[in-house]
Design a protein around this motif. Structure first.
Motif, PDB file in Angstrom:
ATOM      1  N   LEU A   1       6.123  18.226  12.750  1.00 24.44           N
ATOM      2  CA  LEU A   1       5.972  16.932  12.084  1.00 24.44           C
ATOM      3  C   LEU A   1       4.908  16.101  12.768  1.00 24.44           C
ATOM      4  O   LEU A   1       4.820  16.068  13.999  1.00 24.44           O
ATOM      5  CB  LEU A   1       7.298  16.171  12.094  1.00 24.44           C
ATOM      6  N   VAL A   2       4.105  15.402  11.960  1.00 20.93           N
ATOM      7  CA  VAL A   2       3.119  14.451  12.453  1.00 20.93           C
ATOM      8  C   VAL A   2       3.518  13.068  11.968  1.00 20.93           C
ATOM      9  O   VAL A   2       3.809  12.880  10.778  1.00 20.93           O
ATOM     10  CB  VAL A   2       1.701  14.788  11.960  1.00 20.93           C
TER      11      VAL A   2
ATOM     12  N   GLY B   1      -5.212  -3.066  15.686  1.00 23.38           N
ATOM     13  CA  GLY B   1      -6.034  -1.896  15.462  1.00 23.38           C
ATOM     14  C   GLY B   1      -5.513  -0.621  16.093  1.00 23.38           C
ATOM     15  O   GLY B   1      -6.173   0.418  16.035  1.00 23.38           O
ATOM     16  N   LEU B   2      -4.331  -0.671  16.689  1.00 22.47           N
ATOM     17  CA  LEU B   2      -3.751   0.500  17.354  1.00 22.47           C
ATOM     18  C   LEU B   2      -2.880   1.298  16.387  1.00 22.47           C
ATOM     19  O   LEU B   2      -2.213   0.729  15.522  1.00 22.47           O
ATOM     20  CB  LEU B   2      -2.907   0.079  18.556  1.00 22.47           C
ATOM     21  N   LEU B   3      -2.875   2.596  16.593  1.00 28.30           N
ATOM     22  CA  LEU B   3      -2.030   3.493  15.809  1.00 28.30           C
ATOM     23  C   LEU B   3      -1.154   4.306  16.758  1.00 28.30           C
ATOM     24  O   LEU B   3      -1.658   4.928  17.696  1.00 28.30           O
ATOM     25  CB  LEU B   3      -2.900   4.441  14.975  1.00 28.30           C
ATOM     26  N   GLN B   4       0.147   4.262  16.522  1.00 26.48           N
ATOM     27  CA  GLN B   4       1.060   5.152  17.227  1.00 26.48           C
ATOM     28  C   GLN B   4       1.086   6.474  16.462  1.00 26.48           C
ATOM     29  O   GLN B   4       1.367   6.506  15.264  1.00 26.48           O
ATOM     30  CB  GLN B   4       2.466   4.554  17.267  1.00 26.48           C
ATOM     31  N   TRP B   5       0.762   7.578  17.148  1.00 28.87           N
ATOM     32  CA  TRP B   5       0.721   8.890  16.494  1.00 28.87           C
ATOM     33  C   TRP B   5       1.474   9.892  17.356  1.00 28.87           C
ATOM     34  O   TRP B   5       1.520   9.773  18.578  1.00 28.87           O
ATOM     35  CB  TRP B   5      -0.713   9.344  16.242  1.00 28.87           C
ATOM     36  N   TRP B   6       2.081  10.853  16.698  1.00 24.48           N
ATOM     37  CA  TRP B   6       2.839  11.844  17.463  1.00 24.48           C
ATOM     38  C   TRP B   6       2.939  13.163  16.688  1.00 24.48           C
ATOM     39  O   TRP B   6       2.812  13.207  15.464  1.00 24.48           O
ATOM     40  CB  TRP B   6       4.220  11.324  17.822  1.00 24.48           C
ATOM     41  N   PHE B   7       3.168  14.207  17.453  1.00 22.70           N
ATOM     42  CA  PHE B   7       3.359  15.560  16.932  1.00 22.70           C
ATOM     43  C   PHE B   7       4.672  16.089  17.500  1.00 22.70           C
ATOM     44  O   PHE B   7       4.807  16.216  18.724  1.00 22.70           O
ATOM     45  CB  PHE B   7       2.209  16.483  17.363  1.00 22.70           C
TER      46      PHE B   7
ATOM     47  N   GLN C   1       2.350  12.636  22.074  1.00 21.16           N
ATOM     48  CA  GLN C   1       2.092  11.369  21.384  1.00 21.16           C
ATOM     49  C   GLN C   1       1.020  10.549  22.077  1.00 21.16           C
ATOM     50  O   GLN C   1       0.650  10.793  23.226  1.00 21.16           O
ATOM     51  CB  GLN C   1       3.372  10.536  21.312  1.00 21.16           C
ATOM     52  N   GLY C   2       0.539   9.539  21.340  1.00 18.91           N
ATOM     53  CA  GLY C   2      -0.424   8.609  21.893  1.00 18.91           C
ATOM     54  C   GLY C   2      -0.440   7.309  21.117  1.00 18.91           C
ATOM     55  O   GLY C   2       0.117   7.198  20.019  1.00 18.91           O
TER      56      GLY C   2
END
Length: 380
Positions: free
Chosen positions: A200-201, A209-215, A176-177
């Motif tokens: 899953l993404v 302006g930040l996005l929490q994203w994960w795999f 994640q990031g």
């Protein structure tokens, strides 16, 4: 009472705020020099927000409000959308995704100066009847009336008073990031989950302006380490439709954190004598239900309520644990199944596509209430 809280994460700080608000003397210790670093963002659902509100914490101005959650297949086909409007209206608390560092800064800022001692590791916790002694790594000995272990799933407090065994791997892990990517998604109010054979993404706007994203990917401790995770993720998820392909082009190794999924058995009793546990120290489970921080805040609320009753504190701690365990078993089982990380079958997919977003949202609100002590006004 004199209360020592081990762990300056969100749950430990929330508990400290609630206890101080009830007139208890509280000290928080954490082994890290700066516990606020890292960790990406957390999504606070209505139950977690309600618990924080009752503990005196305001989330106003933090993160991004999330209005709905869209689930699609890897090829972009719509599966289901959850409208969070019914949950917000029913419980009076919106859903927000907040950078963990900002959340911790808000919680710390509400505490009196000197309450938190960073770079203070606990060496051991020794319980004798209704008394407890905490030995710090420096050799200093403390004898508070109550100890609350909120020191994560590798908890020293749990090890010494409940179970020395580590949490068990669930068979999955998260890469994640939290970064300023995909402005068209980061600037919106819709969370997105994309599920396929690779895993899953997830994409959640986190404000500013930040996005929490994960795999989320199947993983075992026996798997070899991945030296270049960004390239590995690009290769694994290369067939996923927009916006996942754009995300894969924007991430770097330096922005990626790795978190194996682990789980504890949820026991009726979490401590011994005047020692109890809270959050991941008591009941860590995978993040697939996005309830880790929320359930820690629920723990904090019910713990404060239990100790506010002015009777035998040891008995109140055991009642707090039993009451919370009853709520936690459902969410722990659901999270540990990792079902949301796997593609749905054709028939279930068709049924999901036919479900109106408001109906799905009301069902989600009902599920959140089943998880919740605070929304049911539980007594310890």
């Amino acid at each position: 009472m004199e209360v020592l809280v081990a762990g300056a994460g969100p749950g430990g700080l929330a508990a400290a705020l609630g206890l101080i608000g009830r007139g208890h003397q509280v000290e928080v210790v954490d082994r890290l020099a700066d516990p606020g670093q890292g960790g990406g963002a957390v999504t606070i659902y209505s139950n977690g927000a309600a618990a924080l509100d009752r503990l005196g914490v305001c989330l106003g101005g933090l993160g991004a409000a999330i209005s709905d959650l869209a689930l699609t297949r890897a090829n972009g086909q719509r599966l289901l959308r959850f409208d969070f409007g019914p949950m917000t209206r029913r419980f009076g608390q919106p859903i927000r995704t907040i950078p963990r560092a900002d959340l911790l800064e808000r919680l710390r800022g509400d505490l009196p100066a000197g309450v938190v001692r960073d770079s203070t590791a606990i060496d051991s916790v020794q319980v004798t009847g209704a008394r407890v002694e905490v030995v710090l790594a420096t050799g200093e000995r403390l004898a508070p009336q109550i100890v609350v272990g909120a020191d994560g799933h590798r908890s020293v407090v749990r090890r010494d008073v409940l179970d020395p065994n580590p949490a068990a791997p669930s068979g999955w892990a998260t890469w994640q990031g939290l970064s300023p990517v995909l402005p068209e998604v980061a600037g919106g109010t819709t969370g997105r989950l994309v599920v396929g054979e690779a895993g899953l993404v997830g994409l959640m706007p986190a404000g500013g302006g930040l996005l929490q994203w994960w795999f989320d990917v199947r993983w075992s401790p026996q798997d070899p380490p991945i030296d270049r995770p960004a390239d590995w993720l690009r290769d694994r998820f290369s067939g996923y439709a927009p916006p996942v392909n754009a995300l894969l082009g924007a991430i770097s190794d330096e922005a990626i954190g790795f978190f194996p999924h682990v789980v504890h058995e949820v026991r009726d009793q979490w401590g011994a004598g005047p020692v109890t546990l809270l959050g991941d120290a008591a009941h860590v489970f995978p993040p697939s239900q996005a309830q880790g921080a929320n359930q820690a805040f629920e723990d904090a609320w019910l713990l404060v309520r239990a100790l506010d009753l002015g009777v035998d504190p040891v008995e109140r701690l055991r009642r707090y644990e039993r009451s919370r365990a009853r709520r936690l078993r459902l969410v722990s089982r659901m999270a540990a199944s990792e079902r949301t990380n796997r593609p749905t079958g054709r028939l279930l997919g068709l049924a999901s596509q036919m479900t109106p977003a408001a109906v799905a949202g009301r069902a989600y609100a009902q599920l959140i209430r089943r998880f919740s002590s605070v929304l049911n006004d539980d007594e310890p």
